[in-house]
Design a protein around this motif. Structure first.
Motif, short mmCIF file in Angstrom:
data_model
loop_
_atom_site.label_atom_id
_atom_site.label_comp_id
_atom_site.label_asym_id
_atom_site.label_seq_id
_atom_site.Cartn_x
_atom_site.Cartn_y
_atom_site.Cartn_z
N PHE A 33 -1.15 5.14 -0.60
CA PHE A 33 -0.93 6.00 -1.76
C PHE A 33 0.04 5.35 -2.72
CE2 PHE A 33 -1.90 8.69 1.86
CZ PHE A 33 -2.84 9.59 1.36
N SER A 34 -0.27 5.45 -4.02
CA SER A 34 0.68 5.00 -5.03
C SER A 34 0.64 5.99 -6.19
CB SER A 34 0.37 3.58 -5.50
OG SER A 34 -0.81 3.56 -6.27
N ASN A 43 5.59 1.88 -11.07
CA ASN A 43 4.70 2.14 -9.95
C ASN A 43 5.52 2.32 -8.68
OD1 ASN A 43 2.11 1.93 -11.25
ND2 ASN A 43 2.60 -0.23 -11.51
N TYR A 44 5.10 3.31 -7.87
CA TYR A 44 5.72 3.57 -6.58
C TYR A 44 4.63 3.65 -5.53
CZ TYR A 44 9.73 5.00 -9.42
OH TYR A 44 10.77 5.02 -10.31
N TYR A 45 4.93 3.21 -4.32
CA TYR A 45 3.98 3.34 -3.22
C TYR A 45 4.64 4.10 -2.08
CZ TYR A 45 6.51 -0.57 -1.09
OH TYR A 45 7.49 -1.37 -0.56
N MET A 46 3.80 4.84 -1.33
CA MET A 46 4.29 5.60 -0.19
C MET A 46 4.38 4.69 1.02
SD MET A 46 2.60 8.87 1.81
CE MET A 46 2.19 9.80 0.38
N VAL A 73 0.98 -1.52 -4.29
CA VAL A 73 0.32 -1.54 -2.98
C VAL A 73 -0.40 -2.89 -2.87
CG1 VAL A 73 -1.56 -0.53 -1.64
CG2 VAL A 73 0.00 0.94 -2.87
N PRO A 74 -0.26 -3.59 -1.74
CA PRO A 74 -0.93 -4.90 -1.60
C PRO A 74 -2.46 -4.78 -1.63
CG PRO A 74 0.44 -4.38 0.34
CD PRO A 74 0.51 -3.22 -0.58
N VAL A 83 2.47 1.12 5.09
CA VAL A 83 1.91 1.84 3.93
C VAL A 83 0.52 2.42 4.23
CG1 VAL A 83 3.19 0.39 2.30
CG2 VAL A 83 0.81 -0.16 2.80
N ILE A 84 -0.05 2.08 5.38
CA ILE A 84 -1.43 2.50 5.69
C ILE A 84 -1.45 3.80 6.50
CG2 ILE A 84 -3.52 1.90 7.00
CD1 ILE A 84 -3.39 0.31 4.47
N PHE A 85 -2.34 4.70 6.07
CA PHE A 85 -2.63 5.95 6.77
C PHE A 85 -4.13 6.01 6.99
CE2 PHE A 85 1.22 6.53 4.43
CZ PHE A 85 2.03 7.29 5.26
#
Length: 187
Positions: free
Chosen positions: A91-92, A99-102, A120-121, A130-132
């Motif tokens: 998620f970003s 920009n922000y990423y979760m 996000v890469p 960062v992966i769900f």
């Protein structure tokens, strides 16, 4: 000299190399991006507040939603070699040209959901915070999902009441077949 057994062994070795190479290169490669708002079971929208370093589900007016500050997420979908785990997503969000990423981090022995400045890469070679894994919430609710943290089985995005806030957290399911409404997220 040609022998069928040697040919079979050579063929198996080629297939093994091909499968291994595919698994290694295909860990997580970005495939597409969805643009969505995220809602909880109470139809509240997830709103990110980078200044407070948190995200919470809030009641939002139509006017606030149009301005969209901190509400319109990019859901980055990745290809996977293990589809049974669920669709890998990250998620970003863009807020005021940043920009922000979760991601999730351990803090005082507890897993915390954070939004960090950055991108996000496109490719993730192995494991990542960062992966769900996007999974259907229940078999009868195809439009609602739960998101399992990729580094810790049984930990899902959820909300927790904290005063008047419904803060975004990671929550452990006590049983695999448990249905926890605080984990229900729809687009």
């Amino acid at each position: 000299a040609y022998h069928p057994i040697n040919a079979l062994c050579a063929f198996r070795e080629q297939v093994f190399k091909l499968v291994t190479a595919r698994l290694e290169c295909d860990a997580f490669c970005k495939e597409r991006i969805l643009h969505r708002v995220l809602r909880n079971v109470n139809s509240q929208l997830l709103v990110v507040r980078p200044d407070l370093n948190m995200a919470a589900f809030e009641d939002v007016t139509d006017q606030e939603m149009k301005s969209g500050h901190g509400m319109h997420f990019n859901i980055h979908c990745y290809k996977t070699t293990t589809p049974s785990a669920g669709l890998p997503v990250a998620f970003s969000i863009k807020i005021e040209d940043k920009n922000y990423y979760m991601c999730c981090e351990k803090e005082h022995g507890e897993m915390i959901v954070r939004f960090k400045e950055g991108e996000v890469p496109k490719e993730i070679p192995g494991e990542s915070n960062v992966i769900f894994f996007k999974k259907t919430f229940t078999s009868c609710s195809a439009r609602a999902f739960k998101f399992e943290y990729s580094l810790e089985r049984g930990m899902f995005l959820a909300f927790e009441e904290e005063g008047c806030l419904r803060k975004l957290i990671l929550k452990k399911l006590s049983r695999e077949d448990e249905v926890d409404e605080t984990m229900k997220i729809s687009f």
